[in-house]
Enzyme design. Structure first.
Site, PDB file in Angstrom:
ATOM      1  CG  ASP A  37      77.757  13.429  -4.792  1.00 49.96           C
ATOM      2  OD1 ASP A  37      77.932  14.613  -4.432  1.00 49.96           O
ATOM      3  OD2 ASP A  37      76.772  12.747  -4.437  1.00 49.96           O
ATOM      4  CD  GLU A  52      75.292  18.221  -5.603  1.00 46.75           C
ATOM      5  OE1 GLU A  52      74.309  18.456  -4.883  1.00 46.75           O
ATOM      6  OE2 GLU A  52      76.459  18.461  -5.255  1.00 46.75           O
ATOM      7  CG  ASP A 108      69.955  16.729  -4.565  1.00 40.97           C
ATOM      8  OD1 ASP A 108      70.157  16.226  -3.438  1.00 40.97           O
ATOM      9  OD2 ASP A 108      70.858  16.870  -5.405  1.00 40.97           O
TER      10      ASP A 108
END
Lengths: 178, 626
Positions: free
Chosen positions: B26, B185, B207
């Site tokens: 990430d 994501e 998100d």
């Protein structure tokens, strides 16, 4: 590639070649095919396999997108029925009997959009949906039992107009949100 | 005559595939993480001090050293110009695209395509800076495994456009990583959440990260994660809440243009205050400036909520657009999964709860869930799972792709939220007699005017056979792969002649630039270029031989005797080459073998399609009717 690419989209998903489809069956068959060909299933394979996977997955998605939406499905059926090229159908030309109706629609959307009237646009979207549903019923008749492809082509053209209108309303609503 | 399969002593045998090391990364605006699957469980890999989160900070020192993560934190105040934070906001962007750029302590260079930053170690592209972050995580993972690692899934915001995705992939290449997939994501988070909770139904993933905001709506059915629609803002995140607080502090403490150093101090102080306000009602802002002057401003939750309310409102526009695109109402959503550090803020959670009419799901760590989901997917993509325990991710293109037409308008070729991979072909013709070239401009975005969309590439088709005007028919195919990356090919339809394409990316780097950077990077690291190239080719050869052996074991009957003999000869050639020391000879043999097996691969794919179809004949499908 040979066998599968020559199948028509209905056959690819094991569905009968008709306007009314079973959406659950379409979704299931789409998932089952993508479970085989999706590039993620072949990510650890050499380039040649990955390329083949991408081509197949692309084709399967194209077939799914065509059958999933009633308008695209109608256009595709007309194409299969012989020679009515969906590309040549044009959202801006229409049989004269519907001309006035379309003019009214266009003006209503344009006015409401200029007034930044979100509620009014939502109302129009609702009315549009009701008319679309009616046209779809008609189209199912023409493409189904009656097999009147010329009438179906006209109806499809009306549907294209409504579809375009729908997108204009959505864009206008999105612009108001921002 | 049926062919019997007789294994020669040295013929490839279908050994069970080795467990391959693969990680999920990430690459965040404020923090980055690396995770992997160990004994079937996804875990974040920590540094020597046991910390999973690595601050996304890179410090370029005047002695040519590079500090990354916690080691670079202190330099944010002492050397702000050479200490880069939130580099993700610059990926695939020019200076005009970056909000609040005037408050940043860097020296920017406006170069065609992406902006660059001038540091004490020279001019740096955001791609190179991101590669330094990735390299640190790569090293952390290798230390954990005690062996070499190349394969990774890297996450990107779902609303990243082609230029931003390309930049991310380039950064991974520079860091020596083989990108198995760029994974969105919110999709990564949905995988981690969905598998953990055996969730079925329609979910939204909200998100809000340090610099980007995504809203994705997914339908979860029997192991299929299908993204119905996505929207977002790649310039909206926790950083913007910090900036609002920062401006308020400047006004109230009557500091007019602060020095770079004071600006950094204040930025760090406001971030700490913002985080504290999630837990407590008050967080007075106290700091000492370089001049020795003390600042002490009272600050409570209500003040902070008031001044940042417009930012919270800004997240709701993409939420509404996503729902409209998916044809759903808020009440159709079964659960809202909260992801990203900034989603912890109470007023954000309240706004989400009010909009959807339900409390959002906050039972997972919003900082780690994306990395964990990426690791789970990396494990699958590396081939470490049996086919029957796999799941399927069907993601979409976030922004429409279009071509510039007359009058500077964009004609949409691939609309947003189309499931990937997707290809669209369009035919064009010449308007002059004997015309042999055409030029195109590809843009991405929803607006009608090309000038309001992002320019992705300009390309020219050359070598069109000279014909009368309107006679040549050039078919241009736009292919977007599962990573959301575009490629273009063109063919003249009458002659079947492949036309030459010269693509000039408007943003991003050319392959040559990447090659140069790779070379420079390797030389400065004093690595042995030749040894590395040889090792890479040998690994690739091993991979190909293993895959072919497996293919033969399951589908060997699809080849006739001649075909099999031809391919086997190339297998032998590759095996011999791999035992030698010449990387280019190995590369040639690899290319020859994979060319020869292309048709075999296509046949195998067809067979699996037929097998899938056979499992779902019409009768059976009709039983599924509700």
């Amino acid at each position: 590639m040979t066998v599968d690419l020559s199948l028509n989209y209905f056959a690819l998903f094991g569905l009968p070649c008709q306007f009314n489809i079973d959406e659950t069956a379409l979704d299931c068959a789409w998932h089952a095919l993508q479970a085989e060909v999706h590039p993620d299933r072949h990510a650890h394979q050499p380039d040649d396999v990955r390329r083949a996977a991408m081509q197949q997955a692309t084709r399967v998605n194209e077939a799914y997108a065509t059958l999933k939406k009633p308008l695209a499905r109608a256009q595709y059926l007309l194409e299969l029925a012989g020679g009515i090229d969906a590309q040549r159908l044009n959202a801006n030309t229409v049989a004269s009997e519907y001309l006035f109706e379309q003019l009214e629609w266009r003006e209503a959307v344009e006015e409401t959009r200029r007034a930044n009237d979100a509620d009014g646009l939502e109302q129009l979207a609702l009315r549009l949906q009701i008319q679309t549903d009616a046209i779809l019923t008609q189209l199912a008749e023409q493409l189904g039992p009656r097999r009147d492809f010329n009438a179906a082509a006209d109806t499809t053209q009306r549907l294209m107009f409504l579809d375009k209108l729908r997108r204009q309303i959505d864009d206008a609503l999105a612009a108001i949100d921002t | 005559m049926a062919l019997l399969q007789i294994a020669e002593p040295d013929a490839p045998t279908a050994a069970p595939p080795k467990h391959r090391l693969a990680v999920g990364i990430d690459l965040g605006t404020t923090h980055s993480l690396v995770a992997t699957v160990k004994n079937g469980i996804a875990v974040c890999l920590t540094d020597e001090q046991g910390r999973a989160l690595m601050p996304s900070v890179v410090h370029y020192r005047s002695d040519n050293g590079i500090d990354v993560g916690f080691d670079a934190q202190n330099a944010r105040v002492t050397d702000p110009r050479n200490t880069i934070v939130s580099v993700k906001r610059f990926m695939g962007r020019g200076t005009k695209d970056v909000p609040h750029i005037e408050a940043m302590p860097y020296v920017f260079e406006e170069t065609p395509g992406m902006l660059r930053l001038r540091t004490v170690q020279g001019s740096k592209s955001p791609v190179e800076i991101s590669a330094d972050l990735l390299r640190a995580l790569h090293t952390r993972a290798e230390a954990h495994f005690g062996s070499e690692l190349t394969d990774a899934v890297i996450t990107v915001p779902a609303y990243f456009d082609d230029a931003q995705r390309q930049a991310t992939r380039d950064a991974a290449r520079l860091a020596g990583l083989n990108v198995l997939r760029l994974l969105n994501e919110p999709t990564a988070a949905a995988v981690a959440y969905g598998l953990d909770n055996a969730a079925e139904g329609v979910y939204a993933v909200f998100d809000l990260g340090g610099g980007t905001f995504d809203l994705s709506i997914l339908k979860l059915t029997h192991g299929v994660f299908e993204v119905l629609a996505t929207n977002g803002d790649t310039a909206l995140g926790g950083d913007d809440f910090d900036h609002r607080l920062y401006c308020w502090a400047l006004d109230n403490a009557h500091i007019s243009p602060p020095s770079d150093e004071d600006a950094r101090r204040l930025q760090m102080a406001v971030r700490a205050a913002k985080e504290l306000l999630t837990l407590s009602e008050e967080a007075p802002l106290r700091l000492r400036l370089a001049s020795g002057e003390e600042i002490d401003l009272p600050l409570n939750r209500a003040d902070f909520f008031d001044m940042t309310r417009p930012l919270v409102q800004k997240t709701l526009a993409p939420v509404k657009r996503t729902l409209r695109d998916a044809g759903l109402a808020p009440a159709d959503i079964k659960g809202v999964v909260m992801v990203g550090g900034a989603s912890r803020m109470p007023h954000v959670q309240r706004a989400v709860a009010e909009f959807f009419g339900q409390e959002p799901l906050t039972n997972l760590d919003p900082d780690k869930v994306v990395a964990l989901g990426a690791a789970i997917q990396a494990n699958v993509l590396a081939g470490n799972r049996q086919t029957d325990e796999q799941w399927l991710l069907l993601d979409v293109i976030p922004l429409s792709l279009g071509l510039e037409t007359m009058g500077g308008l964009s004609e949409k070729i691939i609309p947003r939220n189309t499931t990937l991979p997707v290809a669209r072909a369009q035919e064009f013709t010449t308007f002059k007699d004997g015309q042999t070239a055409m030029s195109f401009h590809v843009v991405q975005g929803e607006r009608e005017l090309v000038s309001d969309c992002r320019s992705l590439a300009r390309f020219e088709l050359r070598g069109i056979p000279p014909m009368a005007a309107g006679a040549a028919r050039v078919r241009v195919t736009f292919q977007v792969d599962a990573d959301g990356l575009l490629s273009v090919s063109a063919r003249e339809a009458n002659t079947g002649k492949e036309t030459g394409i010269h693509v000039k990316p408007s943003y991003g780097l050319t392959d040559n630039e990447i090659a140069d950077m790779l070379r420079a990077g390797i030389e400065s690291a004093n690595a042995d270029l030749a040894a590395r190239a040889l090792r890479e080719q040998q690994v690739e050869a091993e991979r190909l031989l293993e895959a072919y052996a497996q293919a033969l074991a399951t589908d060997g009957d699809l080849l006739n005797g001649h075909e099999r003999a031809a391919i086997d000869a190339l297998v032998t050639r590759l095996r011999q080459a791999a035992a030698q020391q010449d990387p280019s000879a190995i590369a040639d043999s690899i290319a020859a073998l994979s060319r020869a097996t292309e048709d075999f691969a296509a046949r195998r794919m067809n067979r699996s399609v037929r097998a899938a179809l056979a499992g779902h004949n019409i009768d059976e499908l009709q039983h599924l009717q509700p």
